[in-house]
Write a protein that holds these residues in place. Structure first.
Motif, PDB file in Angstrom:
ATOM      1  N   LEU A 204       1.267  -1.059  -0.217  1.00  0.00           N
ATOM      2  CA  LEU A 204      -0.259  -0.139  -0.347  1.00  0.00           C
ATOM      3  C   LEU A 204       0.909   1.205   0.288  1.00  0.00           C
ATOM      4  N   VAL A 205       2.177   1.349   0.297  1.00  0.00           N
ATOM      5  CA  VAL A 205       2.671   2.833   0.957  1.00  0.00           C
ATOM      6  C   VAL A 205       3.534   2.437  -0.645  1.00  0.00           C
ATOM      7  N   ALA A 206       3.163   1.159  -0.858  1.00  0.00           N
ATOM      8  CA  ALA A 206       4.451   1.503  -2.384  1.00  0.00           C
ATOM      9  C   ALA A 206       3.284   1.647  -2.973  1.00  0.00           C
ATOM     10  N   GLY A 207       2.180   1.150  -3.435  1.00  0.00           N
ATOM     11  CA  GLY A 207       1.120   1.977  -4.185  1.00  0.00           C
ATOM     12  C   GLY A 207       1.287   3.939  -3.908  1.00  0.00           C
ATOM     13  N   ALA A 208       1.435   4.459  -3.144  1.00  0.00           N
ATOM     14  CA  ALA A 208       0.956   5.921  -2.908  1.00  0.00           C
ATOM     15  C   ALA A 208       2.322   6.412  -3.763  1.00  0.00           C
ATOM     16  N   LEU A 209       3.551   5.329  -3.260  1.00  0.00           N
ATOM     17  CA  LEU A 209       5.169   5.967  -4.432  1.00  0.00           C
ATOM     18  C   LEU A 209       5.313   5.891  -5.679  1.00  0.00           C
ATOM     19  N   ALA A 210       4.567   4.371  -5.981  1.00  0.00           N
ATOM     20  CA  ALA A 210       4.101   4.812  -7.411  1.00  0.00           C
ATOM     21  C   ALA A 210       3.560   5.767  -7.901  1.00  0.00           C
ATOM     22  N   ALA A 211       2.573   6.211  -7.327  1.00  0.00           N
ATOM     23  CA  ALA A 211       1.726   7.343  -7.819  1.00  0.00           C
ATOM     24  C   ALA A 211       2.360   8.854  -7.605  1.00  0.00           C
ATOM     25  N   MET A 212       3.378   8.477  -6.887  1.00  0.00           N
ATOM     26  CA  MET A 212       3.822  10.039  -7.262  1.00  0.00           C
ATOM     27  C   MET A 212       4.627  10.800  -8.177  1.00  0.00           C
ATOM     28  N   GLY A 213       4.939   9.325  -8.875  1.00  0.00           N
ATOM     29  CA  GLY A 213       5.544   9.562 -10.090  1.00  0.00           C
ATOM     30  C   GLY A 213       4.650   9.971 -11.632  1.00  0.00           C
ATOM     31  N   GLY A 214       3.275   9.213 -11.550  1.00  0.00           N
ATOM     32  CA  GLY A 214       1.875   9.870 -12.025  1.00  0.00           C
ATOM     33  C   GLY A 214       1.569  11.283 -11.985  1.00  0.00           C
ATOM     34  N   VAL A 215       1.937  11.851 -10.587  1.00  0.00           N
ATOM     35  CA  VAL A 215       1.652  13.129 -10.054  1.00  0.00           C
ATOM     36  C   VAL A 215       2.520  13.673 -10.234  1.00  0.00           C
ATOM     37  N   TYR A 216       4.111  14.071 -10.172  1.00  0.00           N
ATOM     38  CA  TYR A 216       5.126  14.925 -10.868  1.00  0.00           C
ATOM     39  C   TYR A 216       4.955  14.657 -12.525  1.00  0.00           C
ATOM     40  N   LEU A 217       4.805  13.498 -13.388  1.00  0.00           N
ATOM     41  CA  LEU A 217       4.020  13.392 -14.756  1.00  0.00           C
ATOM     42  C   LEU A 217       3.477  14.889 -14.876  1.00  0.00           C
ATOM     43  N   VAL A 218       1.832  14.928 -14.180  1.00  0.00           N
ATOM     44  CA  VAL A 218       1.003  15.977 -14.681  1.00  0.00           C
ATOM     45  C   VAL A 218       1.404  17.197 -13.741  1.00  0.00           C
ATOM     46  N   LEU A 219       1.954  17.337 -12.594  1.00  0.00           N
ATOM     47  CA  LEU A 219       2.167  18.289 -11.817  1.00  0.00           C
ATOM     48  C   LEU A 219       3.551  19.333 -12.096  1.00  0.00           C
ATOM     49  N   SER A 220       4.017  18.842 -12.583  1.00  0.00           N
ATOM     50  CA  SER A 220       6.114  19.270 -13.024  1.00  0.00           C
ATOM     51  C   SER A 220       6.024  18.837 -14.406  1.00  0.00           C
ATOM     52  N   GLN A 221       5.459  18.196 -14.730  1.00  0.00           N
ATOM     53  CA  GLN A 221       6.525  18.064 -16.743  1.00  0.00           C
ATOM     54  C   GLN A 221       5.464  18.502 -17.139  1.00  0.00           C
ATOM     55  N   VAL A 222       4.153  18.188 -17.562  1.00  0.00           N
ATOM     56  CA  VAL A 222       3.017  18.746 -19.070  1.00  0.00           C
ATOM     57  C   VAL A 222       2.283  19.883 -18.529  1.00  0.00           C
ATOM     58  N   PHE A 223       2.063  18.972 -17.049  1.00  0.00           N
ATOM     59  CA  PHE A 223       0.284  19.953 -16.370  1.00  0.00           C
ATOM     60  C   PHE A 223      -0.530  19.704 -17.498  1.00  0.00           C
ATOM     61  N   VAL A 224      -0.475  18.635 -18.187  1.00  0.00           N
ATOM     62  CA  VAL A 224      -1.828  18.690 -18.458  1.00  0.00           C
ATOM     63  C   VAL A 224      -2.130  16.222 -18.431  1.00  0.00           C
ATOM     64  N   PHE A 225      -3.051  16.043 -18.533  1.00  0.00           N
ATOM     65  CA  PHE A 225      -3.562  14.185 -18.388  1.00  0.00           C
ATOM     66  C   PHE A 225      -3.704  13.569 -19.379  1.00  0.00           C
ATOM     67  N   SER A 226      -3.540  13.256 -19.449  1.00  0.00           N
ATOM     68  CA  SER A 226      -3.437  12.132 -20.988  1.00  0.00           C
ATOM     69  C   SER A 226      -3.443  10.760 -21.039  1.00  0.00           C
ATOM     70  N   GLU A 227      -4.496   9.869 -21.706  1.00  0.00           N
ATOM     71  CA  GLU A 227      -4.869   8.792 -21.455  1.00  0.00           C
ATOM     72  C   GLU A 227      -2.995   7.974 -22.559  1.00  0.00           C
ATOM     73  N   HIS A 228      -2.862   7.171 -21.290  1.00  0.00           N
ATOM     74  CA  HIS A 228      -1.870   5.835 -21.110  1.00  0.00           C
ATOM     75  C   HIS A 228      -0.369   6.830 -21.430  1.00  0.00           C
ATOM     76  N   MET A 229      -0.436   7.756 -20.731  1.00  0.00           N
ATOM     77  CA  MET A 229       0.949   9.088 -20.468  1.00  0.00           C
ATOM     78  C   MET A 229       2.008   7.681 -20.057  1.00  0.00           C
ATOM     79  N   SER A 230       2.003   6.730 -18.709  1.00  0.00           N
ATOM     80  CA  SER A 230       2.489   6.514 -18.196  1.00  0.00           C
ATOM     81  C   SER A 230       3.633   5.578 -18.971  1.00  0.00           C
ATOM     82  N   ALA A 231       3.536   5.782 -20.733  1.00  0.00           N
ATOM     83  CA  ALA A 231       4.156   5.134 -21.511  1.00  0.00           C
ATOM     84  C   ALA A 231       5.192   4.443 -21.259  1.00  0.00           C
TER      85      ALA A 231
END
Length: 314
Positions: A204-231
């Motif tokens: 469960l803690v790993a889930g929160a940590l891995a989700a931070m990777g996606g959080v960084y993508l949206v809030l620090s890199q591209v500032f939008v959400f798109s489908e399959h953006m984990s790529a």
């Protein structure tokens, strides 16, 4: 690549880009280290990154606060990890199959919910995010300062999480129990350690940590959400866990290596516009495959990783 070393400014920008590109990988790899140290092979990192990205976009879109986006992203990461933990720890489902199911579910549910909760503008609606903050004095250090100390809050958070996870795993009684459960759950059970409880907590803690990777993508890199953006970043993170020998610092260094080649392939795309960009975009994946081949047979995984432990079996 060697021409970069003759231009300090270009090299600084290149290394800054490499660090930013490696950030989603680092958070996901840390999650993989924690999960696999407890004996659960977490193939669902890809889906967790995507769910974290969706949560970040959802929270930020409806509140205007990126901090709320971080909390929602992490919460959804924990929520998505729960069925992964139930399938892997309680039901004895093959952990690779469980991880693949999590990835496929995340692909579908985030695309569906994004259209409902964010609307048709999900791919174009720019979200407020985190901007670089220069740390006084440290950011003035030539070359190193702008690279490491002129970043956003999530990068500075990573600077804290990596040593904290290292200390937890190697220098605390809880970390000793986590490593022991990953190697010999039966002996831990006989010693009175709750194998299932410890594995649930780590997943469960790993889930929160891995989700931070996606959080960084949206809030620090591209500032939008798109489908399959984990790529595919979750799968590279899995390779980084192995390259880093299930050590938080080693996994971070492996991710930084991938980040360097990711930044380099972007540079190649810019310098060679006549060449199809897909050729260059495969570079980080090729490096990950090559690195895994080079170290094959040299790494020793936690002995119980991927194996279902049934208490009544001993």
């Amino acid at each position: 690549m060697f021409d970069l070393f003759s231009d300090v400014s270009a090299l600084t920008q290149f290394l800054s880009s490499a660090l930013r590109l490696s950030m989603p990988l680092i958070f996901a790899a840390l999650a993989g280290v924690l999960s696999e140290r407890s004996g659960v092979f977490n193939v669902g990192l890809e889906g967790l990154i995507l769910m974290g990205a969706f949560g970040a976009a959802l929270g930020t879109f409806h509140t205007g606060s990126p901090f709320v986006g971080v909390l929602v992203g992490m919460a959804l990461g924990v929520l998505l990890s729960l069925p992964m933990a139930i399938m892997s720890i309680s039901l004895g489902v093959n952990q690779i199959v469980a991880g693949v199911a999590i990835n496929l579910f995340s692909l579908g549910i985030t695309a569906f919910l994004a259209r409902i909760a964010i609307g048709a503008s999900a791919n174009t609606q720019l979200l407020p995010g985190f901007r670089p903050i220069a740390i006084p004095l440290l950011s003035s250090i030539p070359m190193i300062g702008p690279v490491f100390f002129n970043q956003d809050l999530l990068v500075y958070l990573m600077y804290l999480v990596v040593p904290a996870l290292f200390v937890l795993i190697y220098w605390t009684p809880l970390g000793l129990s986590i490593r022991a459960v990953g190697h010999n759950p039966r002996a831990c059970d006989a010693a009175g350690i709750s194998v299932a409880g410890l594995r649930y907590g780590c997943v469960l803690v790993a889930g929160a940590l891995a989700a931070m990777g996606g959080v960084y993508l949206v809030l620090s890199q591209v500032f939008v959400f798109s489908e399959h953006m984990s790529a595919g970043k979750g799968f590279i993170a899995l390779a980084a866990v192995i390259l880093g020998r299930w050590n938080p610092v080693g996994a971070m260094l492996a991710c930084l290596l991938f980040g360097v080649f990711d930044a380099y392939q972007l540079r190649l795309q810019f310098e060679n516009p006549d060449v199809p960009y897909q050729i260059f975009s495969t570079l980080p994946y090729l490096v990950s495959i090559l690195a895994l081949v080079m170290i094959s047979g040299r790494n020793v995984a936690p002995q119980a990783v991927g194996k279902y432990y049934h208490r009544e079996s001993h």
